[in-house]
Scaffold this motif. Structure first.
Motif, short mmCIF file in Angstrom:
data_model
loop_
_atom_site.label_atom_id
_atom_site.label_comp_id
_atom_site.label_asym_id
_atom_site.label_seq_id
_atom_site.Cartn_x
_atom_site.Cartn_y
_atom_site.Cartn_z
N LEU A 43 0.87 -1.16 0.00
CA LEU A 43 0.00 0.00 0.00
C LEU A 43 0.91 1.22 0.00
CD1 LEU A 43 -2.85 1.18 0.18
CD2 LEU A 43 -2.73 0.90 2.66
N VAL A 44 0.78 2.03 -1.03
CA VAL A 44 1.70 3.15 -1.23
C VAL A 44 0.95 4.48 -1.09
CG1 VAL A 44 3.46 4.15 -2.73
CG2 VAL A 44 2.92 1.71 -2.92
N ARG A 45 1.56 5.37 -0.32
CA ARG A 45 0.98 6.70 -0.10
C ARG A 45 1.98 7.75 -0.54
NH1 ARG A 45 -2.04 10.75 0.17
NH2 ARG A 45 -3.06 11.46 2.09
N ARG A 46 1.51 8.69 -1.34
CA ARG A 46 2.33 9.82 -1.75
C ARG A 46 1.63 11.12 -1.36
NH1 ARG A 46 3.31 9.81 -7.79
NH2 ARG A 46 4.88 8.22 -7.31
N TRP A 47 2.37 11.98 -0.66
CA TRP A 47 1.81 13.25 -0.22
C TRP A 47 2.12 14.36 -1.22
CZ3 TRP A 47 3.51 9.53 3.14
CH2 TRP A 47 2.64 9.19 4.20
N ALA A 48 1.40 15.46 -1.08
CA ALA A 48 1.57 16.59 -2.01
C ALA A 48 2.96 17.18 -1.94
CB ALA A 48 0.52 17.66 -1.71
N ASP A 49 3.64 17.03 -0.79
CA ASP A 49 4.98 17.60 -0.65
C ASP A 49 6.08 16.68 -1.21
OD1 ASP A 49 5.15 15.58 1.23
OD2 ASP A 49 5.29 16.91 2.96
N GLY A 50 5.68 15.56 -1.82
CA GLY A 50 6.64 14.65 -2.45
C GLY A 50 7.05 13.46 -1.61
N ARG A 51 6.71 13.46 -0.33
CA ARG A 51 7.03 12.29 0.51
C ARG A 51 6.24 11.08 0.02
NH1 ARG A 51 5.05 13.11 5.89
NH2 ARG A 51 3.63 14.58 4.89
N ALA A 55 4.11 0.41 2.41
CA ALA A 55 4.00 -0.54 3.52
C ALA A 55 3.48 -1.86 2.99
CB ALA A 55 3.08 0.01 4.59
N THR A 56 4.04 -2.95 3.46
CA THR A 56 3.65 -4.28 3.01
C THR A 56 2.38 -4.73 3.73
OG1 THR A 56 5.95 -4.88 2.62
CG2 THR A 56 4.38 -6.69 2.79
N ILE A 57 1.41 -5.21 2.97
CA ILE A 57 0.14 -5.68 3.53
C ILE A 57 0.36 -7.06 4.16
CG2 ILE A 57 -2.23 -6.37 3.00
CD1 ILE A 57 -2.09 -4.35 0.65
N VAL A 58 0.00 -7.21 5.44
CA VAL A 58 0.23 -8.48 6.14
C VAL A 58 -1.05 -9.07 6.74
CG1 VAL A 58 2.65 -7.97 6.64
CG2 VAL A 58 0.88 -7.28 8.29
N GLU A 59 -2.18 -8.36 6.62
CA GLU A 59 -3.43 -8.89 7.17
C GLU A 59 -4.61 -8.30 6.40
OE1 GLU A 59 -5.88 -9.09 11.44
OE2 GLU A 59 -3.92 -8.12 11.31
N THR A 60 -5.55 -9.15 6.00
CA THR A 60 -6.71 -8.72 5.23
C THR A 60 -7.97 -9.45 5.68
OG1 THR A 60 -6.31 -10.39 3.52
CG2 THR A 60 -5.34 -8.20 3.15
N GLU A 121 3.06 -3.49 7.29
CA GLU A 121 4.37 -3.54 7.94
C GLU A 121 5.36 -2.72 7.14
OE1 GLU A 121 6.62 -7.21 9.95
OE2 GLU A 121 6.42 -7.42 7.79
N LEU A 122 6.11 -1.88 7.81
CA LEU A 122 7.14 -1.08 7.14
C LEU A 122 8.43 -1.90 7.02
CD1 LEU A 122 6.72 2.41 8.84
CD2 LEU A 122 5.82 1.66 6.63
N THR A 123 9.04 -1.86 5.85
CA THR A 123 10.33 -2.52 5.67
C THR A 123 11.48 -1.54 5.87
OG1 THR A 123 10.14 -2.15 3.28
CG2 THR A 123 9.42 -4.28 4.12
N GLY A 145 -7.19 1.03 12.02
CA GLY A 145 -7.11 2.44 12.42
C GLY A 145 -5.69 2.94 12.47
N LYS A 146 -4.78 2.10 12.95
CA LYS A 146 -3.38 2.51 13.06
C LYS A 146 -2.73 2.69 11.69
CE LYS A 146 -0.97 0.60 16.46
NZ LYS A 146 -0.42 -0.43 17.38
N LEU A 147 -3.05 1.81 10.75
CA LEU A 147 -2.44 1.97 9.43
C LEU A 147 -2.98 3.21 8.72
CD1 LEU A 147 -4.15 1.03 6.60
CD2 LEU A 147 -4.11 -1.13 7.81
N CYS A 148 -4.24 3.54 8.97
CA CYS A 148 -4.79 4.76 8.36
C CYS A 148 -4.13 6.01 8.94
CB CYS A 148 -6.30 4.81 8.53
SG CYS A 148 -7.20 3.74 7.37
#
Length: 217
Positions: A43-51, A55-60, A121-123, A145-148
């Protein structure tokens, strides 16, 4: 079925770099098929400031048509309308007035179905995330909730296509994860879903057995 919309000749594209989004057509299957297949994807998140953070998905968890625990069980509403739409969109909702939950819309158009991403999970930890929380980094995304919170996902991102253009998308498993999965080095546990009053007996939750980021075993 390929992860990506434009595979190279002779390549089934099981892996790719994190900037390439998974093809919505790959998500156009039952949530019961997509949910375990999303383990190891990112799951990839990109912010407006370029960051950018992957994170690897480990539970669904899977939620399908006719499932009493599914938000679309009774009928279509303004809240759940995105679940009736085409696959590859986000469905974000709020629980207890505090926690956001992120879901991936699956299956065919007009067939309400989605996969709840329960843990990531963050690598790697970028410098701007150092000391993000006092608990161990493995637990930063251990729960919907924590991942969000970690990825700054809220209802402004609901009913959006999961593409780099929107700043939130899914990317395939990296080569190392895929190889370990194919050789049996990664074990997957299938069990019942969590925190439900209806449909609680259905074994529609999957998680990576040895991940410290799993919300609950």
């Amino acid at each position: 079925m390929s992860y990506l919309s434009k595979p190279a000749p002779g390549d089934d594209i099981k892996v790719c770099d994190q900037t390439a989004a998974i093809d919505p057509a790959w998500l156009g299957r039952s949530a019961l098929a997509v949910a375990p297949d999303l383990l190891g994807c990112r799951l990839v998140r990109r912010w407006a400031d370029g960051r950018q953070l992957a994170a690897t998905i480990v539970e669904t968890e899977a939620y399908t048509e006719g499932d009493p625990a599914c938000h679309a069980y009774r009928h279509e509403t303004p809240r759940n309308r995105v679940m009736f739409g085409p696959p590859g969109h986000s469905y974000v909702y709020l629980i207890y007035g505090v926690y956001h939950c992120f879901n991936v819309v699956t299956d065919r158009d007009r067939v309400p179905s989605a996969v709840l991403i329960r843990a990531v999970e963050l690598t790697t930890i970028p410098p701007w995330l150092v000391d993000y929380r006092p608990e161990k980094p493995a637990r930063w995304g251990a729960g919907p909730g924590k991942l969000c919170r970690l990825l700054d996902i809220d209802r402004t991102l609901t009913d959006q296509p999961l593409t780099p253009e929107t700043g939130l998308w899914l990317a395939p498993r990296d080569a190392t994860w895929q190889q370990r999965a194919e050789t049996g080095a990664i074990a997957i546990t299938q069990t019942t879903r969590i925190g439900l009053t209806q449909g609680a007996d259905r074994p529609w939750r999957w998680y990576v057995a040895d991940s410290n980021a799993v919300s609950k075993r």
